[in-house]
Every structure is written in C-alpha cells, then in structure tokens.
Design a protein around this motif. Structure first.
Motif, PDB file in Angstrom:
ATOM      1  N   ASP A  16       0.832  -1.198   0.000  1.00  0.00           N
ATOM      2  CA  ASP A  16       0.000   0.000   0.000  1.00  0.00           C
ATOM      3  C   ASP A  16       0.870   1.253   0.000  1.00  0.00           C
ATOM      4  OD1 ASP A  16      -2.325  -1.455   0.039  1.00  0.00           O
ATOM      5  OD2 ASP A  16      -2.531  -1.410   2.224  1.00  0.00           O
ATOM      6  N   VAL A  17       0.346   2.338  -0.569  1.00  0.00           N
ATOM      7  CA  VAL A  17       1.034   3.631  -0.577  1.00  0.00           C
ATOM      8  C   VAL A  17       0.063   4.710  -0.117  1.00  0.00           C
ATOM      9  CG1 VAL A  17       2.783   3.098  -2.322  1.00  0.00           C
ATOM     10  CG2 VAL A  17       0.517   3.870  -3.057  1.00  0.00           C
ATOM     11  N   ARG A  18       0.603   5.761   0.512  1.00  0.00           N
ATOM     12  CA  ARG A  18      -0.198   6.878   0.992  1.00  0.00           C
ATOM     13  C   ARG A  18       0.548   8.181   0.744  1.00  0.00           C
ATOM     14  NH1 ARG A  18      -3.129   3.216   1.726  1.00  0.00           N
ATOM     15  NH2 ARG A  18      -4.260   2.533   3.587  1.00  0.00           N
ATOM     16  N   LEU A  19      -0.226   9.246   0.534  1.00  0.00           N
ATOM     17  CA  LEU A  19       0.318  10.595   0.450  1.00  0.00           C
ATOM     18  C   LEU A  19       0.297  11.239   1.831  1.00  0.00           C
ATOM     19  CD1 LEU A  19      -1.549  11.757  -2.770  1.00  0.00           C
ATOM     20  CD2 LEU A  19       0.911  11.331  -2.598  1.00  0.00           C
ATOM     21  N   HIS A  20       1.225  12.181   2.047  1.00  0.00           N
ATOM     22  CA  HIS A  20       1.174  12.975   3.278  1.00  0.00           C
ATOM     23  C   HIS A  20       0.066  13.992   3.112  1.00  0.00           C
ATOM     24  CE1 HIS A  20       4.892  11.681   5.366  1.00  0.00           C
ATOM     25  NE2 HIS A  20       5.299  11.399   4.152  1.00  0.00           N
ATOM     26  N   ARG A  21      -0.979  13.856   3.888  1.00  0.00           N
ATOM     27  CA  ARG A  21      -2.140  14.723   3.742  1.00  0.00           C
ATOM     28  C   ARG A  21      -2.683  15.145   5.099  1.00  0.00           C
ATOM     29  NH1 ARG A  21      -4.579  14.433  -1.409  1.00  0.00           N
ATOM     30  NH2 ARG A  21      -2.875  14.929  -2.851  1.00  0.00           N
ATOM     31  N   SER A  22      -3.691  16.001   5.043  1.00  0.00           N
ATOM     32  CA  SER A  22      -4.371  16.441   6.251  1.00  0.00           C
ATOM     33  C   SER A  22      -5.224  15.307   6.803  1.00  0.00           C
ATOM     34  CB  SER A  22      -5.239  17.662   5.934  1.00  0.00           C
ATOM     35  OG  SER A  22      -4.460  18.681   5.347  1.00  0.00           O
ATOM     36  N   GLY A  23      -5.600  15.427   8.068  1.00  0.00           N
ATOM     37  CA  GLY A  23      -6.418  14.378   8.661  1.00  0.00           C
ATOM     38  C   GLY A  23      -6.647  14.615  10.139  1.00  0.00           C
ATOM     39  N   ARG A  24      -6.827  13.545  10.859  1.00  0.00           N
ATOM     40  CA  ARG A  24      -7.098  13.593  12.297  1.00  0.00           C
ATOM     41  C   ARG A  24      -6.155  12.622  13.000  1.00  0.00           C
ATOM     42  NH1 ARG A  24     -11.412  14.714  15.920  1.00  0.00           N
ATOM     43  NH2 ARG A  24     -11.769  16.499  14.554  1.00  0.00           N
ATOM     44  N   LYS A  25      -5.591  13.073  14.098  1.00  0.00           N
ATOM     45  CA  LYS A  25      -4.721  12.196  14.897  1.00  0.00           C
ATOM     46  C   LYS A  25      -5.186  12.263  16.340  1.00  0.00           C
ATOM     47  CE  LYS A  25      -0.714  11.433  13.531  1.00  0.00           C
ATOM     48  NZ  LYS A  25       0.661  11.507  13.028  1.00  0.00           N
ATOM     49  N   ARG A  26      -5.398  11.091  16.930  1.00  0.00           N
ATOM     50  CA  ARG A  26      -5.857  10.996  18.309  1.00  0.00           C
ATOM     51  C   ARG A  26      -4.755  10.371  19.163  1.00  0.00           C
ATOM     52  NH1 ARG A  26     -11.556   8.140  18.478  1.00  0.00           N
ATOM     53  NH2 ARG A  26     -10.332   6.413  17.595  1.00  0.00           N
ATOM     54  N   VAL A  27      -4.382  11.074  20.229  1.00  0.00           N
ATOM     55  CA  VAL A  27      -3.296  10.594  21.082  1.00  0.00           C
ATOM     56  C   VAL A  27      -3.725  10.650  22.540  1.00  0.00           C
ATOM     57  CG1 VAL A  27      -1.562  11.406  19.427  1.00  0.00           C
ATOM     58  CG2 VAL A  27      -2.189  12.859  21.366  1.00  0.00           C
ATOM     59  N   ARG A  28      -3.010   9.863  23.366  1.00  0.00           N
ATOM     60  CA  ARG A  28      -3.185   9.897  24.822  1.00  0.00           C
ATOM     61  C   ARG A  28      -1.897  10.458  25.413  1.00  0.00           C
ATOM     62  NH1 ARG A  28      -4.150   4.591  23.393  1.00  0.00           N
ATOM     63  NH2 ARG A  28      -6.338   3.946  23.232  1.00  0.00           N
ATOM     64  N   HIS A  29      -1.929  11.700  25.805  1.00  0.00           N
ATOM     65  CA  HIS A  29      -0.724  12.309  26.360  1.00  0.00           C
ATOM     66  C   HIS A  29      -0.587  11.934  27.829  1.00  0.00           C
ATOM     67  CE1 HIS A  29       2.117  15.392  27.738  1.00  0.00           C
ATOM     68  NE2 HIS A  29       2.567  15.330  26.496  1.00  0.00           N
ATOM     69  N   PRO A  30       0.618  11.609  28.270  1.00  0.00           N
ATOM     70  CA  PRO A  30       0.790  11.140  29.655  1.00  0.00           C
ATOM     71  C   PRO A  30       0.496  12.191  30.708  1.00  0.00           C
ATOM     72  CG  PRO A  30       2.909  11.365  28.533  1.00  0.00           C
ATOM     73  CD  PRO A  30       1.863  11.510  27.481  1.00  0.00           C
TER      74      PRO A  30
END
Length: 300
Positions: A224-238
């Motif tokens: 699979d291949v992907r472009l660097h694009r906009s989106g959403r990122k969900r993280v759990r910060h300590p």
C-alpha cells in the motif's frame, strides 16, 4: 535490505493491485466458478486497459520503461488506483527509464534557522518539520511537549517510524488509532521509497524495521502507498490525557522532501482546553519534557 529492486517493486505492486479487484468490481462477467487466481486475471486487466495481453504481462514482469502516459493512465484506471497509487505507478515508470542514475546519499541535515523561527512563531499549536523517512528535523516548544514519548528515543534525529514499530507498547499507549497509524507509516515509507529509491538512510531504515518488527513486515508486504495529507490524529498524552487533533501537512517548496505539520483543535473543544493546559504545563517545566518521561526501550 541492501537495495530496492525495481522490477520486483513493479511486479509486486501491480500484481497486488490486480489481486484485490474482483471481476464484478471491474464490471466484467465472472466466467466459470473455479478461478485459480485471486482478483483479476492478467488478460482481464489487459482488456480493461486496452492493451495486448503480451504487453501487459511484460509490464507486470517489471518492464515499465517506454510506457506512455496514456498507457499508464489506462492501467491506473483498470486497476482502480487511487491518487497515491497513481503517483507511485508514475514514479516506478520514471525509474524504469533512468536505471543508470547514480546512487544518491540523502543524509539528515539541520533545517535552515529561518524555518526554525517560523516554527517558534507558531506558539498556540504543536508544529514540526519531518522528512519522508519520518525523521524529526525541527520542532517547536509545544510539539516538543506533545510528542515527548516519541522524542524519548535515544537516537537522533528522533524517528516516528521507529517509535511506532520498535516501541509497540509505548506507541499503542500513545496513539489511540495505532493500527491505522502503523498502516499509514508503512504506506508512506513505501511512497517515499518510490520517490527516492537510492536514499541510503531510507534503505537502512526499511531494512531495520523489516528485521526487527513482524508488524512492519506485514504492513510492508501489503504494497500500500499513501500521500502525506491532512487528517485527524488521536493521542493519549501522559500529562493532559486524550487529544483529538486536526492535522495539516504542508510540503515546503524551498526544502524538497520536507513537510511542515501543524496540529490544531477547534476553539471550545476539550482538546483545545487540553492543548492550553499542555502549553501551560510545558512553560513551567525547567527540565525538558523529553527528559521527564522514561526513554523507551526498542522492542527486540
């Protein structure tokens, strides 16, 4: 992985894209109930692309040299390629016509000081500059606090791909959507490999990840291949907990191969409040955030 074989790249990419499409999806009648191949047959792809079977077989065996733009467009349509996959196919074709090119060395170098000034001027949002290998090359104060678990990597420059695959427990704790992130990282690395097949540091990184991570080997094998694009990122910060961030990734025309990525949140949302809390917390820390959190141990 000492090298990236072009013919193998072409063969495996085209055959994997062919295998995922059923005759029904392609609008073809599925004659016979016992198909020995997964997805479309070569002759069916040739029919859809409007080329001879012999010619398509040569293409899939790795001989894209000389293929016209029209043929590449027809092939991309027949295989139902998305934008990233079309771009990857075009770069494979370009490489086929320039096999004698000298090997290039693409080392990580410090970014221009003025670019760091731009990052520092973005005071209310985490922002950093990375290359296509996921090396973190420059970062502002808030991003340093946000991505402290990634920056705890002992090697420099820190590398998100190494964090995702070589520190899987820490990465699964940090990224809410770890499985999607892992797939995207491998797909974007493959995209980068198509653009810069002689990047020795990239070859070394892919080799390291392939050797040390079964998850990466599985993701890499998908082609699979992907472009660097906009989106959403969900993280759990300590420190501040869950953050659901909007991501904008911008190419830097003056710095080919580099991307400026900025993480924001809509005003009034819990994530915006947590970003403000993170900024306040980071401003009070005399010790860099990357030294507060334990350095991660590479998964063996």
């Amino acid at each position: 992985m000492a090298t990236m074989d072009l013919r193998t790249d072409i063969r495996e990419f085209l055959s994997s894209r062919r295998a995922r499409i059923t005759p029904e999806q392609a609008g073809l009648p599925a004659y016979g109930g016992n198909r020995r191949v997964k997805g479309l047959r070569r002759e069916e792809v040739a029919l859809l692309a409007g080329v001879s079977v012999d010619y398509y077989v040569r293409l899939e065996r790795g001989s894209l040299a000389g293929a016209s733009d029209g043929v590449l467009d027809a092939l991309a349509s027949a295989l139902q390629l998305d934008e990233a996959e079309r771009d990857h196919l075009i770069h494979l074709a370009r490489r086929s016509g320039a096999l004698s090119g000298a090997r290039r060395r693409r080392h990580s170098v410090p970014v221009r000081s003025t670019l760091q000034q731009v990052l520092d001027a973005i005071s209310d949002a985490p922002a950093w500059v990375c290359n296509g290998r996921y090396d973190v090359l420059a970062i502002n104060h808030l991003a340093r606090a946000l991505f402290s678990p990634i920056l705890a990597e002992p090697r420099r420059p820190a590398n998100t791909a190494r964090f995702v695959y070589l520190a899987p427990e820490a990465a699964r704790e940090f990224f809410v959507d770890y499985d999607r992130i892992a797939g995207d990282v491998a797909a974007k690395l493959r995209m980068e490999a198509g653009h810069n097949p002689h990047d020795e540091e990239l070859i070394a990184l892919i080799g390291e990840l392939s050797t040390r991570s079964e998850v990466f080997r599985q993701r890499w094998a998908s082609r699979d291949v992907r472009l660097h694009r906009s989106g959403r990122k969900r993280v759990r910060h300590p420190v501040v907990g869950r953050l659901d961030l909007d991501v904008e990734s911008l190419e830097l025309p003056a710095e080919p191969g580099l991307h400026l990525t900025v993480y924001t949140a809509s005003v009034g949302t819990p994530t915006a409040d947590n970003l403000a809390l993170l900024a306040s917390w980071a401003a009070t820390q005399k010790t860099p955030a990357t030294e507060i959190f334990p350095r991660y141990t590479d998964h063996q």
